[in-house]
Every structure is written in C-alpha cells, then in structure tokens.
Design a protein around this motif. Structure first.
Motif, PDB file in Angstrom:
ATOM      1  N   GLU A   1     -10.557  -1.012  -5.001  1.00 35.46           N
ATOM      2  CA  GLU A   1     -11.362   0.197  -5.046  1.00 35.46           C
ATOM      3  C   GLU A   1     -10.929   1.183  -3.964  1.00 35.46           C
ATOM      4  O   GLU A   1     -10.911   2.408  -4.199  1.00 35.46           O
ATOM      5  N   LEU A   2     -10.534   0.688  -2.804  1.00 31.77           N
ATOM      6  CA  LEU A   2     -10.026   1.575  -1.752  1.00 31.77           C
ATOM      7  C   LEU A   2      -8.723   2.245  -2.187  1.00 31.77           C
ATOM      8  O   LEU A   2      -8.514   3.438  -1.942  1.00 31.77           O
ATOM      9  N   ILE A   3      -7.852   1.456  -2.837  1.00 31.78           N
ATOM     10  CA  ILE A   3      -6.607   2.027  -3.353  1.00 31.78           C
ATOM     11  C   ILE A   3      -6.921   3.065  -4.421  1.00 31.78           C
ATOM     12  O   ILE A   3      -6.333   4.153  -4.465  1.00 31.78           O
ATOM     13  N   ALA A   4      -7.890   2.749  -5.295  1.00 31.72           N
ATOM     14  CA  ALA A   4      -8.262   3.675  -6.367  1.00 31.72           C
ATOM     15  C   ALA A   4      -8.773   4.994  -5.799  1.00 31.72           C
ATOM     16  O   ALA A   4      -8.448   6.078  -6.314  1.00 31.72           O
ATOM     17  N   GLN A   5      -9.561   4.919  -4.743  1.00 32.28           N
ATOM     18  CA  GLN A   5     -10.077   6.143  -4.128  1.00 32.28           C
ATOM     19  C   GLN A   5      -8.928   7.031  -3.652  1.00 32.28           C
ATOM     20  O   GLN A   5      -8.967   8.254  -3.832  1.00 32.28           O
ATOM     21  N   ARG A   6      -7.917   6.421  -3.047  1.00 28.15           N
ATOM     22  CA  ARG A   6      -6.768   7.197  -2.580  1.00 28.15           C
ATOM     23  C   ARG A   6      -5.983   7.758  -3.760  1.00 28.15           C
ATOM     24  O   ARG A   6      -5.518   8.909  -3.728  1.00 28.15           O
ATOM     25  N   MET A   7      -5.846   6.964  -4.814  1.00 28.46           N
ATOM     26  CA  MET A   7      -5.064   7.401  -5.969  1.00 28.46           C
ATOM     27  C   MET A   7      -5.720   8.553  -6.714  1.00 28.46           C
ATOM     28  O   MET A   7      -5.051   9.320  -7.409  1.00 28.46           O
ATOM     29  N   ARG A   8      -7.032   8.674  -6.589  1.00 30.28           N
ATOM     30  CA  ARG A   8      -7.731   9.761  -7.289  1.00 30.28           C
ATOM     31  C   ARG A   8      -7.348  11.129  -6.761  1.00 30.28           C
ATOM     32  O   ARG A   8      -7.639  12.140  -7.405  1.00 30.28           O
TER      33      ARG A   8
ATOM     34  N   PHE B   1      -4.363  12.004  -6.719  1.00 34.67           N
ATOM     35  CA  PHE B   1      -3.238  12.330  -7.596  1.00 34.67           C
ATOM     36  C   PHE B   1      -3.625  12.271  -9.070  1.00 34.67           C
ATOM     37  O   PHE B   1      -3.182  13.092  -9.875  1.00 34.67           O
ATOM     38  N   VAL B   2      -4.423  11.247  -9.433  1.00 34.44           N
ATOM     39  CA  VAL B   2      -4.892  11.068 -10.814  1.00 34.44           C
ATOM     40  C   VAL B   2      -6.405  10.885 -10.745  1.00 34.44           C
ATOM     41  O   VAL B   2      -6.883   9.786 -10.446  1.00 34.44           O
ATOM     42  N   PRO B   3      -7.174  11.928 -10.990  1.00 31.99           N
ATOM     43  CA  PRO B   3      -8.634  11.817 -10.847  1.00 31.99           C
ATOM     44  C   PRO B   3      -9.262  10.674 -11.636  1.00 31.99           C
ATOM     45  O   PRO B   3     -10.202  10.036 -11.168  1.00 31.99           O
ATOM     46  N   ASP B   4      -8.741  10.418 -12.836  1.00 32.78           N
ATOM     47  CA  ASP B   4      -9.262   9.308 -13.638  1.00 32.78           C
ATOM     48  C   ASP B   4      -8.471   8.037 -13.305  1.00 32.78           C
ATOM     49  O   ASP B   4      -7.623   7.585 -14.081  1.00 32.78           O
ATOM     50  N   THR B   5      -8.725   7.497 -12.123  1.00 32.56           N
ATOM     51  CA  THR B   5      -8.137   6.217 -11.707  1.00 32.56           C
ATOM     52  C   THR B   5      -9.244   5.177 -11.689  1.00 32.56           C
ATOM     53  O   THR B   5     -10.306   5.397 -11.100  1.00 32.56           O
ATOM     54  N   THR B   6      -9.011   4.040 -12.359  1.00 32.99           N
ATOM     55  CA  THR B   6     -10.026   2.995 -12.449  1.00 32.99           C
ATOM     56  C   THR B   6      -9.413   1.647 -12.121  1.00 32.99           C
ATOM     57  O   THR B   6      -8.179   1.489 -12.079  1.00 32.99           O
ATOM     58  N   THR B   7     -10.282   0.682 -11.876  1.00 36.29           N
ATOM     59  CA  THR B   7      -9.856  -0.709 -11.709  1.00 36.29           C
ATOM     60  C   THR B   7     -10.307  -1.487 -12.925  1.00 36.29           C
ATOM     61  O   THR B   7     -11.294  -1.161 -13.580  1.00 36.29           O
ATOM     62  N   ARG B   8      -9.573  -2.531 -13.221  1.00 40.45           N
ATOM     63  CA  ARG B   8      -9.888  -3.326 -14.429  1.00 40.45           C
ATOM     64  C   ARG B   8     -10.050  -4.778 -14.020  1.00 40.45           C
ATOM     65  O   ARG B   8      -9.248  -5.288 -13.232  1.00 40.45           O
TER      66      ARG B   8
ATOM     67  N   PRO C   1       0.816  -1.227   0.000  1.00 38.85           N
ATOM     68  CA  PRO C   1       0.000   0.000   0.000  1.00 38.85           C
ATOM     69  C   PRO C   1       0.845   1.271   0.000  1.00 38.85           C
ATOM     70  O   PRO C   1       0.481   2.264  -0.636  1.00 38.85           O
ATOM     71  N   SER C   2       1.983   1.236   0.689  1.00 35.56           N
ATOM     72  CA  SER C   2       2.860   2.413   0.700  1.00 35.56           C
ATOM     73  C   SER C   2       3.432   2.702  -0.682  1.00 35.56           C
ATOM     74  O   SER C   2       3.723   3.860  -1.021  1.00 35.56           O
ATOM     75  N   ASP C   3       3.617   1.650  -1.501  1.00 42.32           N
ATOM     76  CA  ASP C   3       4.101   1.850  -2.871  1.00 42.32           C
ATOM     77  C   ASP C   3       3.094   2.641  -3.698  1.00 42.32           C
ATOM     78  O   ASP C   3       3.473   3.484  -4.516  1.00 42.32           O
ATOM     79  N   PHE C   4       1.804   2.358  -3.506  1.00 42.04           N
ATOM     80  CA  PHE C   4       0.788   3.072  -4.281  1.00 42.04           C
ATOM     81  C   PHE C   4       0.803   4.557  -3.969  1.00 42.04           C
ATOM     82  O   PHE C   4       0.630   5.393  -4.867  1.00 42.04           O
ATOM     83  N   LEU C   5       1.016   4.899  -2.705  1.00 39.64           N
ATOM     84  CA  LEU C   5       1.099   6.312  -2.333  1.00 39.64           C
ATOM     85  C   LEU C   5       2.269   6.987  -3.056  1.00 39.64           C
ATOM     86  O   LEU C   5       2.139   8.097  -3.590  1.00 39.64           O
ATOM     87  N   LEU C   6       3.403   6.296  -3.101  1.00 33.97           N
ATOM     88  CA  LEU C   6       4.576   6.850  -3.794  1.00 33.97           C
ATOM     89  C   LEU C   6       4.351   6.922  -5.303  1.00 33.97           C
ATOM     90  O   LEU C   6       4.787   7.870  -5.958  1.00 33.97           O
TER      91      LEU C   6
END
Length: 225
Positions: A209-216, A218-225, A166-171
C-alpha cells in the motif's frame, strides 16, 4: 492448437465477466519467480482447441468471456486464429501478455479482437535482462501501444521482495506514467521456475500500500491485489 490448461469457470481474471481461461504453453521469458513453471517448460496438461471450442459453444448462455493467458500466448502464431474463432462465437476476449510481441498485440487491437489486456511489467526497464533474460525494447513498444489504445487495459507487477527493489518501482512509475491502471500483486513462492525462489517473500500488505501510494503520483488508478 493445444493448451496446457483450461479453467472452465473463472470468476476473477476477467473484470466484470464470468469467463473461461485457457493457458498457453511456452514462454520467451525466464522469470525465476514464475509460478507457472509447468506451462513455461511445457509440462502441463494437453487440452485440444476443439475441446475448448466445444465447451464454449455449449456454455454460451453462461460464459461471456475468454481469458487467453500462459505461459505467453503471443509466441504462437496460432493464438491469433484461436482468438478470431472465439470472437466469432460472440465471446469477449482478455489477453494476458508479457508485452514482448508488440506486432501481434497491435494487430489484435487494430482488428478489434481484444476487450481487455493485462500486461506484466516485470521490473524497471534496465533490469529486464536480470529478471527475464531479455531486454525491454519490445516491452517498451507494447507499453506505448497500450497507452494510446481505447481498449481497457492494466499494467501489473508481481512484487518479489529482494528482486524488485523500491527504486525499481519509482523507475516503473516514470516509465508507465499516464497509464490507465496499474496493479501491484503479491508473489507466490510455491512452484517457482527457479526453486531458489521458494525462500523469497512478497512485500507485506502494508508495504504494497505504501508503494501504491507513491505510484499514484504516476498512475492515479494504482491498486493492490
């Protein structure tokens, strides 16, 4: 030029287009979770360029795009020439890349040869040697090239639980902040380059989806596939 695989009709990998997909053999990364081990180790089927071009010529009315993926297409100088031929036939081109050849990526974009780019972000920049066997210097250059280009693109990360923390996603979010699109995709434990990764798992849909919410942030258009 030879390819390690050829998917004649692809409804998924080129957004908005019916495409054909060619799989280029070889890769300069050694991600242990890679599910294209046969391509990385060059054990795939051998498909001649002439066969691909002949098929495309016959299907011009139906197939509108060509996805060039791998393996890693940009390790081969011949990839540039193949893309030129495909574009001259009237097809749109999508490139899948690990970003480790920013010079070729920039040339393809500057020459107007690409209509879409999907670039992998394997992990946080400092952990690239752990995951890929190489540092992220060239990848960082490719990130900046794409962030400044007008061509549609996406960054994407394969979410291997236990390897990508999870810390990698923040970076990653801080690294690619302002990007046009970011995709989180699940990990497939079958046919991995390192058999030990057969026992690894992906993040669940809820976790992604929780990771995607945090990533938004930084990148508003963050999706899961």
């Amino acid at each position: 030029m030879q390819f390690g695989g050829f998917e004649r009709l692809d409804l998924v990998n080129f957004p908005g287009l019916l495409a054909a997909t060619v799989f280029v053999e070889g890769c300069n990364f050694r991600c242990p979770y890679c599910h294209n081990a046969a391509l990385v180790e060059r054990h795939g089927d051998k498909i001649d360029e002439e066969e691909v071009l002949a098929y495309l010529d016959e299907r011009k009315r139906m197939v509108k795009g060509v996805v060039v993926t791998g393996g890693e297409p940009t390790i081969h100088k011949d990839t540039l020439g193949f893309i030129v031929k495909v574009r001259n036939m009237g097809f749109k081109v999508k490139l899948d890349t690990n970003g480790n050849n920013p010079a070729m990526l920039e040339q393809l974009l500057d020459d107007g040869l690409l209509d879409y780019v999907a670039m992998d972000i394997k992990t946080s920049a400092q952990n690239y040697p752990l995951v890929t066997g190489r540092d992220a210097t060239n990848v960082a250059k490719s990130v900046e090239i794409l962030k400044q280009c007008p061509v549609p693109y996406e960054f994407r990360t394969t979410c291997v639980k236990g390897l990508i923390q999870p810390s990698d996603f923040l970076l990653i979010g801080k690294w690619i902040a302002g990007a046009r699109k970011y995709v989180l995709q699940p990990f497939n434990p079958e046919h991995t380059l390192d058999p030990a990764f057969h026992s690894y798992s992906t993040y669940s849909g809820e976790e992604l989806e929780l990771i995607a919410q945090r990533m938004r942030e930084f990148v508003p258009d963050t999706t899961t596939r």
